[in-house]
Design a protein around this motif. Structure first.
Motif, PDB file in Angstrom:
ATOM      1  N   HIS A 138       0.815  -1.202   0.000  1.00 58.44           N
ATOM      2  CA  HIS A 138       0.000   0.000   0.000  1.00 58.44           C
ATOM      3  C   HIS A 138       0.848   1.251   0.000  1.00 58.44           C
ATOM      4  O   HIS A 138       0.353   2.327  -0.273  1.00 58.44           O
ATOM      5  CB  HIS A 138      -0.936   0.011   1.208  1.00 58.44           C
ATOM      6  CG  HIS A 138      -2.258  -0.592   0.889  1.00 58.44           C
ATOM      7  ND1 HIS A 138      -2.516  -1.917   1.084  1.00 58.44           N
ATOM      8  CD2 HIS A 138      -3.367  -0.058   0.319  1.00 58.44           C
ATOM      9  CE1 HIS A 138      -3.744  -2.169   0.680  1.00 58.44           C
ATOM     10  NE2 HIS A 138      -4.271  -1.063   0.202  1.00 58.44           N
ATOM     11  N   LEU A 167      -6.254  -5.262  -5.306  1.00 56.42           N
ATOM     12  CA  LEU A 167      -5.094  -4.787  -4.539  1.00 56.42           C
ATOM     13  C   LEU A 167      -3.902  -4.589  -5.446  1.00 56.42           C
ATOM     14  O   LEU A 167      -3.149  -3.619  -5.330  1.00 56.42           O
ATOM     15  CB  LEU A 167      -4.704  -5.834  -3.497  1.00 56.42           C
ATOM     16  CG  LEU A 167      -5.458  -5.929  -2.199  1.00 56.42           C
ATOM     17  CD1 LEU A 167      -4.764  -6.928  -1.300  1.00 56.42           C
ATOM     18  CD2 LEU A 167      -5.509  -4.580  -1.533  1.00 56.42           C
ATOM     19  N   GLN A 213      -2.888  -1.407  -7.466  1.00 56.81           N
ATOM     20  CA  GLN A 213      -2.261  -0.262  -6.801  1.00 56.81           C
ATOM     21  C   GLN A 213      -2.824   1.049  -7.301  1.00 56.81           C
ATOM     22  O   GLN A 213      -2.081   2.005  -7.551  1.00 56.81           O
ATOM     23  CB  GLN A 213      -0.749  -0.287  -7.024  1.00 56.81           C
ATOM     24  CG  GLN A 213      -0.119  -1.545  -6.511  1.00 56.81           C
ATOM     25  CD  GLN A 213       1.387  -1.454  -6.459  1.00 56.81           C
ATOM     26  OE1 GLN A 213       1.984  -0.628  -7.124  1.00 56.81           O
ATOM     27  NE2 GLN A 213       2.005  -2.290  -5.671  1.00 56.81           N
ATOM     28  N   TRP A 250     -10.994   2.570  -6.204  1.00 57.32           N
ATOM     29  CA  TRP A 250     -11.496   1.192  -6.243  1.00 57.32           C
ATOM     30  C   TRP A 250     -12.967   1.220  -6.615  1.00 57.32           C
ATOM     31  O   TRP A 250     -13.769   1.861  -5.940  1.00 57.32           O
ATOM     32  CB  TRP A 250     -11.351   0.515  -4.870  1.00 57.32           C
ATOM     33  CG  TRP A 250      -9.958   0.098  -4.546  1.00 57.32           C
ATOM     34  CD1 TRP A 250      -8.828   0.401  -5.245  1.00 57.32           C
ATOM     35  CD2 TRP A 250      -9.541  -0.688  -3.423  1.00 57.32           C
ATOM     36  NE1 TRP A 250      -7.734  -0.144  -4.629  1.00 57.32           N
ATOM     37  CE2 TRP A 250      -8.139  -0.818  -3.519  1.00 57.32           C
ATOM     38  CE3 TRP A 250     -10.215  -1.284  -2.364  1.00 57.32           C
ATOM     39  CZ2 TRP A 250      -7.392  -1.524  -2.576  1.00 57.32           C
ATOM     40  CZ3 TRP A 250      -9.472  -1.993  -1.420  1.00 57.32           C
ATOM     41  CH2 TRP A 250      -8.075  -2.112  -1.536  1.00 57.32           C
ATOM     42  N   HIS A 289      -6.640   1.093   2.581  1.00 59.93           N
ATOM     43  CA  HIS A 289      -6.700   1.819   1.309  1.00 59.93           C
ATOM     44  C   HIS A 289      -7.146   3.261   1.524  1.00 59.93           C
ATOM     45  O   HIS A 289      -6.573   4.199   0.961  1.00 59.93           O
ATOM     46  CB  HIS A 289      -7.664   1.096   0.360  1.00 59.93           C
ATOM     47  CG  HIS A 289      -7.835   1.764  -0.967  1.00 59.93           C
ATOM     48  ND1 HIS A 289      -6.792   1.979  -1.831  1.00 59.93           N
ATOM     49  CD2 HIS A 289      -8.931   2.287  -1.580  1.00 59.93           C
ATOM     50  CE1 HIS A 289      -7.237   2.604  -2.923  1.00 59.93           C
ATOM     51  NE2 HIS A 289      -8.532   2.796  -2.786  1.00 59.93           N
ATOM     52  N   GLY A 346      -6.928   6.543  -0.680  1.00 63.28           N
ATOM     53  CA  GLY A 346      -7.686   6.005  -1.802  1.00 63.28           C
ATOM     54  C   GLY A 346      -9.183   6.200  -1.617  1.00 63.28           C
ATOM     55  O   GLY A 346      -9.651   6.547  -0.531  1.00 63.28           O
TER      56      GLY A 346
END
Lengths: 226, 242
Positions: free
Chosen positions: B6, B165, B168, B172, B196, B201
């Motif tokens: 991550h 995942l 990267q 999402w 995330h 993210g």
């Protein structure tokens, strides 16, 4: 991004070749069809060596054309059905290059085996070994053209119902120039005429198909996932 | 549990606000409208999300949740509206946009003849991520060398999540991520979501069941009015459906 393009194309090729090896029976299907269809002609036409030698170029070319059609509708069909096409597009590779990679994979798994089987089939039909070089050169260019045009057609009919029926109707007319030049080159070689111009025209056809077909196929892939 | 892979996301995300005009949210969705045939599936849908936000898309079947995700992923071109990423039109270059997105469709997109690791190779090549770490994060390392045809539905879903995942990517887009997952994996999913979002993210998910996304916003899509449902016609011109 630019640097990753060759790596991604190789990755798609590796994946498709691996799948082709795992599903060996499917992969061999086209070549076996080619040999069997070619072997039917002597049975139907009679065993006259003179007649078979005359007809051999046409038989080899038509059988190769039909055999290359067989795996086309799975080329993108299987990717669309299991959602892999979405993931292919999400790699960031432009759709036309995805299509090009799949077309190369089609050639490696279908065109190349056909090329290898064409020699024995031609000998079986009594084609003189002197024209073998012309046959293989012509078929090399011809199978590449078939993979390009076939891949384009497969992506265009993708998602359409009865796509499998539509596909040969779309591919066969488009590939007639390749068939005409390829068989004509062989005919010329057998009768002692100059076969160069026919092969050059075949090469020109390939040169035109190489940039155009992947572009059209890429648009087809985008449209198919919509 | 911040997983090691991550870190690159965090690095990339921390770079993004530098290009962002001050006060501009990371993802802006404006007036998205989509037609399916004659029917308006999405009618001027809009929302904005900051880095670290999560959004749940809810609504009845056929409300256009999956379609909206596909629009955001750049797979479907909307008839109207914009998707802005840091203030820049994201759908102008869809191949470039693909680099920002990890998309999980309702299908797992696994090739049954390939092993799990081979299935992830392409995504790994695209992002430069490490497939082994991602499989470990979803507890499927032990299955890495099994062909996908031998996996159960839940295990396949976990493999598809491992690919999310692996991408990267900061955004999402998950279409019913919990489909077929057991209770332990749901917990795992919660940790991954948290990591995330911690890294800056965004998670957008469609769902019919509660997902482990604390303080996620919800956007309810209205679905169909009775009058909008197309009535079956007699002598329906079949070929027009092609």
């Amino acid at each position: 991004m630019t640097l990753r393009i060759p790596a991604l194309i190789t990755a798609i090729l590796e994946r498709d070749l691996r799948l082709a090896l795992r599903h060996g029976a499917d992969t061999l299907g086209a070549v076996l069809f080619f040999i069997l269809a070619g072997a039917l002609f002597p049975l139907a036409l009679g065993p006259s060596p003179e007649l078979l030698r005359r007809m051999a170029p046409g038989i080899v070319w038509v059988c190769a054309l039909l055999a290359a059609l067989l795996p086309l509708d799975r080329l993108f069909g299987s990717e669309l059905e299991d959602g892999s096409l979405d993931q292919l597009l999400m790699t960031g590779l432009p759709p036309s290059l995805i299509a090009l990679a799949k077309m190369i994979a089609h050639w490696l798994t279908t065109g190349l085996p056909l090329l290898l089987a064409a020699g024995p089939l031609a000998i079986m039909l009594g084609m003189p070994t002197t024209s073998m070089m012309v046959l293989l050169t012509g078929l090399f260019l011809g199978t590449l053209i078939l993979s390009l045009i076939g891949g384009m057609a497969a992506s265009v009919v993708l998602g359409a119902r009865r796509g499998g029926v539509l596909l040969p109707l779309l591919v066969l007319p488009l590939t007639t120039p390749a068939l005409i030049f390829g068989a004509a080159a062989l005919d010329a070689a057998q009768t002692g005429l100059s076969w160069g111009p026919d092969l050059e025209l075949l090469g020109a056809f390939l040169a035109a198909a190489l940039p155009l077909c992947p572009l059209a196929a890429g648009a087809g892939l985008r449209a198919a996932v919509e | 549990m911040p997983c090691p892979h991550h870190r690159p996301i965090a690095r990339r995300i921390s770079v993004i606000p530098a290009f962002t005009p001050p006060g501009r949210p990371l993802l802006e969705v404006e007036n998205i409208s989509v037609f399916r045939g004659e029917r308006l599936v999405l009618d001027r849908v809009g929302f904005t999300l900051e880095a670290g936000d999560a959004l749940l898309l809810t609504g009845p079947n056929g409300a256009g949740k999956s379609t909206l995700l596909r629009v955001l992923a750049g797979l479907h071109k909307p008839e109207g509206g914009h998707v802005l990423w840091s203030g820049v039109d994201a759908l102008a270059d869809r191949s470039q946009h693909a680099g920002r997105v990890a998309y999980l469709g309702h299908q797992d997109a696994l090739k049954l003849g390939l092993t799990l690791r081979e299935n992830l190779t392409l995504a790994a090549r695209a992002s430069g991520g490490n497939p082994d770490l991602c499989m470990e994060s979803l507890n499927i390392s032990g299955l890495a060398d099994l062909p996908a045809r031998m996996l159960s539905a839940g295990q396949k879903r976990r493999a598809a999540l491992a690919r999310v995942l692996l991408a990267q990517a900061p955004l999402w887009l998950l279409d019913e991520p919990s489909l077929g997952l057991d209770i332990n994996t749901m917990g795992l999913l919660g940790t991954l979501f948290a990591a995330h979002r911690q890294a800056g993210g965004i998670v957008i998910a469609t769902t019919h069941v509660p997902l482990p996304l604390p303080d996620a916003r919800t956007h309810a899509l209205p679905g169909l009015n009775e009058s909008d449902i197309p009535q079956p016609l007699e002598d329906f011109p079949e070929d027009d459906l092609l």
